[in-house]
Design a protein around this motif. Sequence first.
Motif, PDB file in Angstrom:
ATOM      1  N   LYS A  95       0.835  -1.206   0.000  1.00 32.68           N
ATOM      2  CA  LYS A  95       0.000   0.000   0.000  1.00 32.68           C
ATOM      3  C   LYS A  95       0.876   1.265   0.000  1.00 32.68           C
ATOM      4  O   LYS A  95       1.815   1.364   0.778  1.00 32.68           O
ATOM      5  N   THR A  96       0.555   2.188  -0.905  1.00 33.74           N
ATOM      6  CA  THR A  96       1.220   3.502  -0.878  1.00 33.74           C
ATOM      7  C   THR A  96       0.152   4.572  -0.976  1.00 33.74           C
ATOM      8  O   THR A  96      -0.475   4.743  -2.017  1.00 33.74           O
ATOM      9  N   THR A  97      -0.071   5.286   0.110  1.00 31.32           N
ATOM     10  CA  THR A  97      -1.073   6.357   0.109  1.00 31.32           C
ATOM     11  C   THR A  97      -0.432   7.673  -0.289  1.00 31.32           C
ATOM     12  O   THR A  97      -0.996   8.432  -1.073  1.00 31.32           O
ATOM     13  N   ILE A  98       0.737   7.917   0.246  1.00 28.28           N
ATOM     14  CA  ILE A  98       1.466   9.152  -0.048  1.00 28.28           C
ATOM     15  C   ILE A  98       2.926   8.786  -0.328  1.00 28.28           C
ATOM     16  O   ILE A  98       3.498   7.938   0.350  1.00 28.28           O
ATOM     17  N   ARG A  99       3.517   9.437  -1.354  1.00 26.24           N
ATOM     18  CA  ARG A  99       4.951   9.283  -1.602  1.00 26.24           C
ATOM     19  C   ARG A  99       5.596  10.653  -1.486  1.00 26.24           C
ATOM     20  O   ARG A  99       5.232  11.576  -2.216  1.00 26.24           O
ATOM     21  N   LEU A 100       6.522  10.775  -0.548  1.00 26.32           N
ATOM     22  CA  LEU A 100       7.248  12.036  -0.349  1.00 26.32           C
ATOM     23  C   LEU A 100       8.577  11.949  -1.093  1.00 26.32           C
ATOM     24  O   LEU A 100       9.385  11.055  -0.825  1.00 26.32           O
ATOM     25  N   ILE A 101       8.776  12.863  -2.030  1.00 25.37           N
ATOM     26  CA  ILE A 101       9.982  12.799  -2.859  1.00 25.37           C
ATOM     27  C   ILE A 101      10.784  14.091  -2.761  1.00 25.37           C
ATOM     28  O   ILE A 101      10.223  15.183  -2.626  1.00 25.37           O
ATOM     29  N   ASN A 102      12.108  13.947  -2.824  1.00 23.34           N
ATOM     30  CA  ASN A 102      12.934  15.148  -2.887  1.00 23.34           C
ATOM     31  C   ASN A 102      13.122  15.543  -4.352  1.00 23.34           C
ATOM     32  O   ASN A 102      12.861  14.754  -5.260  1.00 23.34           O
ATOM     33  N   SER A 103      13.602  16.759  -4.556  1.00 22.56           N
ATOM     34  CA  SER A 103      13.692  17.300  -5.924  1.00 22.56           C
ATOM     35  C   SER A 103      14.767  16.602  -6.748  1.00 22.56           C
ATOM     36  O   SER A 103      14.729  16.629  -7.972  1.00 22.56           O
ATOM     37  N   GLN A 104      15.716  15.945  -6.078  1.00 27.30           N
ATOM     38  CA  GLN A 104      16.756  15.188  -6.778  1.00 27.30           C
ATOM     39  C   GLN A 104      16.130  14.026  -7.548  1.00 27.30           C
ATOM     40  O   GLN A 104      16.511  13.740  -8.678  1.00 27.30           O
ATOM     41  N   VAL A 105      15.169  13.377  -6.921  1.00 31.02           N
ATOM     42  CA  VAL A 105      14.467  12.264  -7.564  1.00 31.02           C
ATOM     43  C   VAL A 105      13.721  12.749  -8.809  1.00 31.02           C
ATOM     44  O   VAL A 105      13.689  12.086  -9.846  1.00 31.02           O
ATOM     45  N   MET A 106      13.130  13.937  -8.706  1.00 34.01           N
ATOM     46  CA  MET A 106      12.360  14.473  -9.829  1.00 34.01           C
ATOM     47  C   MET A 106      13.259  14.831 -11.004  1.00 34.01           C
ATOM     48  O   MET A 106      12.829  14.795 -12.151  1.00 34.01           O
ATOM     49  N   ALA A 107      14.492  15.198 -10.693  1.00 32.44           N
ATOM     50  CA  ALA A 107      15.353  15.773 -11.727  1.00 32.44           C
ATOM     51  C   ALA A 107      16.387  14.822 -12.316  1.00 32.44           C
ATOM     52  O   ALA A 107      16.790  14.999 -13.466  1.00 32.44           O
ATOM     53  N   SER A 108      16.843  13.830 -11.549  1.00 29.44           N
ATOM     54  CA  SER A 108      17.957  13.024 -12.059  1.00 29.44           C
ATOM     55  C   SER A 108      17.459  11.938 -13.012  1.00 29.44           C
ATOM     56  O   SER A 108      16.447  11.281 -12.772  1.00 29.44           O
ATOM     57  N   GLU A 109      18.206  11.761 -14.105  1.00 28.45           N
ATOM     58  CA  GLU A 109      17.863  10.820 -15.181  1.00 28.45           C
ATOM     59  C   GLU A 109      17.536   9.421 -14.655  1.00 28.45           C
ATOM     60  O   GLU A 109      16.553   8.803 -15.063  1.00 28.45           O
ATOM     61  N   GLU A 110      18.390   8.927 -13.749  1.00 26.97           N
ATOM     62  CA  GLU A 110      18.282   7.524 -13.326  1.00 26.97           C
ATOM     63  C   GLU A 110      16.912   7.166 -12.736  1.00 26.97           C
ATOM     64  O   GLU A 110      16.497   6.013 -12.796  1.00 26.97           O
ATOM     65  N   HIS A 111      16.211   8.136 -12.184  1.00 24.02           N
ATOM     66  CA  HIS A 111      14.936   7.802 -11.544  1.00 24.02           C
ATOM     67  C   HIS A 111      13.748   7.780 -12.497  1.00 24.02           C
ATOM     68  O   HIS A 111      12.676   7.326 -12.121  1.00 24.02           O
ATOM     69  N   ARG A 112      13.928   8.286 -13.735  1.00 20.27           N
ATOM     70  CA  ARG A 112      12.857   8.281 -14.732  1.00 20.27           C
ATOM     71  C   ARG A 112      11.530   8.738 -14.124  1.00 20.27           C
ATOM     72  O   ARG A 112      10.496   8.080 -14.252  1.00 20.27           O
ATOM     73  N   PHE A 113      11.603   9.864 -13.462  1.00 19.98           N
ATOM     74  CA  PHE A 113      10.442  10.364 -12.724  1.00 19.98           C
ATOM     75  C   PHE A 113       9.212  10.541 -13.603  1.00 19.98           C
ATOM     76  O   PHE A 113       8.092  10.209 -13.204  1.00 19.98           O
ATOM     77  N   LEU A 114       9.403  11.044 -14.810  1.00 20.72           N
ATOM     78  CA  LEU A 114       8.253  11.342 -15.668  1.00 20.72           C
ATOM     79  C   LEU A 114       7.616  10.079 -16.261  1.00 20.72           C
ATOM     80  O   LEU A 114       6.430  10.081 -16.584  1.00 20.72           O
ATOM     81  N   ASP A 128      12.150  20.648  -1.882  1.00 23.52           N
ATOM     82  CA  ASP A 128      13.473  21.003  -2.377  1.00 23.52           C
ATOM     83  C   ASP A 128      14.146  21.869  -1.313  1.00 23.52           C
ATOM     84  O   ASP A 128      13.497  22.736  -0.729  1.00 23.52           O
ATOM     85  N   PRO A 129      15.438  21.624  -1.025  1.00 20.81           N
ATOM     86  CA  PRO A 129      16.121  22.444  -0.014  1.00 20.81           C
ATOM     87  C   PRO A 129      16.098  23.922  -0.417  1.00 20.81           C
ATOM     88  O   PRO A 129      16.596  24.286  -1.472  1.00 20.81           O
ATOM     89  N   THR A 143      16.594  27.165  -6.906  1.00 25.12           N
ATOM     90  CA  THR A 143      16.266  25.874  -6.296  1.00 25.12           C
ATOM     91  C   THR A 143      17.488  24.960  -6.374  1.00 25.12           C
ATOM     92  O   THR A 143      18.383  25.165  -7.185  1.00 25.12           O
ATOM     93  N   ASP A 144      17.513  23.947  -5.512  1.00 28.28           N
ATOM     94  CA  ASP A 144      18.617  22.985  -5.511  1.00 28.28           C
ATOM     95  C   ASP A 144      18.586  22.169  -6.817  1.00 28.28           C
ATOM     96  O   ASP A 144      19.598  22.004  -7.478  1.00 28.28           O
ATOM     97  N   TYR A 145      17.419  21.661  -7.150  1.00 28.59           N
ATOM     98  CA  TYR A 145      17.161  20.940  -8.406  1.00 28.59           C
ATOM     99  C   TYR A 145      15.951  21.584  -9.055  1.00 28.59           C
ATOM    100  O   TYR A 145      15.160  22.229  -8.368  1.00 28.59           O
ATOM    101  N   PRO A 146      15.773  21.388 -10.376  1.00 28.74           N
ATOM    102  CA  PRO A 146      14.669  22.083 -11.076  1.00 28.74           C
ATOM    103  C   PRO A 146      13.289  21.521 -10.723  1.00 28.74           C
ATOM    104  O   PRO A 146      12.598  20.959 -11.567  1.00 28.74           O
ATOM    105  N   ILE A 147      12.871  21.712  -9.495  1.00 26.37           N
ATOM    106  CA  ILE A 147      11.606  21.151  -8.997  1.00 26.37           C
ATOM    107  C   ILE A 147      10.407  21.704  -9.769  1.00 26.37           C
ATOM    108  O   ILE A 147       9.459  20.979 -10.070  1.00 26.37           O
TER     109      ILE A 147
END
Length: 276
Positions: A95-114, A128-129, A143-147
Amino acid sequence: ETKRSGPQLLCQLKEKVEVTTLTPDLQPFSSMLWATQLPSKQLTSDLGPYKSCAVVASAGSLHGSKLGKEIDSHDAVLRFNAAPTNGYEKDVGLKTTIRLINSQVMASEEHRFLSSSLYSSGVLVAWDPAPFSADLIQWYNKTDYPIFTQYQRYRRLHPQQPFYILHPRFEWQAWQRIQDNMAEPIQKNPPSSGFLGIILMMSLCEVVHVYEFLPSQRKTELCHYYQRFYDAACTLGAYHPLLYEKNLVKRMNQGSDRDIYTHGRVTLPGFSKLNC
Ligand code: NCC
């Protein structure tokens, strides 16, 4: 100062830390067309209240824990960043109700966020810090990463999925609670996603169980339960004041030390259940 009791710490958190999210009416966003993509209401008024909640730290010590059923028995489950459930259900649940992500996850290629399906279920909350001033214009310009660009792209691809951005005031209010309860000066970096997620769930739930944030007998240098990568800094902290966060959570724990040892489980009351 540093010997504040658990109940006092809990009341401080409740009174001095507010889980705030960005809304379209805030400067400088109000003049930007994309700001209509931001939720118009606060996360805390849209979600919950939940009776029982689980916060699942991504620690390697979850590996082999068989905590999956127990975690899934909660009304809401919060997970972090790229932490998967597929293939790890026995240990971490599904079960995942909420996922809290940092801006690094959104921006770095390896995570394929989109494109990765990992992020497309449940409610997303990103942070984002930001500068200590928590000034939105200063932050927006540096911003630290392009959030914000990643947020806009993601929203266009998944317009129906709820997706909040935390107000930077929240991260620094949380940081201040840690600093004010420690005898030494701590690094001026925001708390880890783990600590932010714990406070977020204390705002939505009557009771919060946190898993493997305080490590159990399974404590290991394995960083994450989902990766073959070893680094003690994952558990002890480097950039984030993680050790201090853990010290505070240990002091606020209302469960037993045995629960920590066997299950890596901490029990915290929701803010609505506190009489301050
Ligand atoms: O590792 P991370 O954290 O995603 O873990 C989520 C939260 O779980 C708790 N944790 C994790 C591992 C461990 N061994 N013990 C723990 O207690 C922590 O509370 C942690 O916050 C983050 O906080 O966002 C962080 O994100 C990673 C990384 O950006 C993401 O995993 C995406 O790859 C950071 N790692 C690096 O930058 C290399 C980490 O420092 C903080």
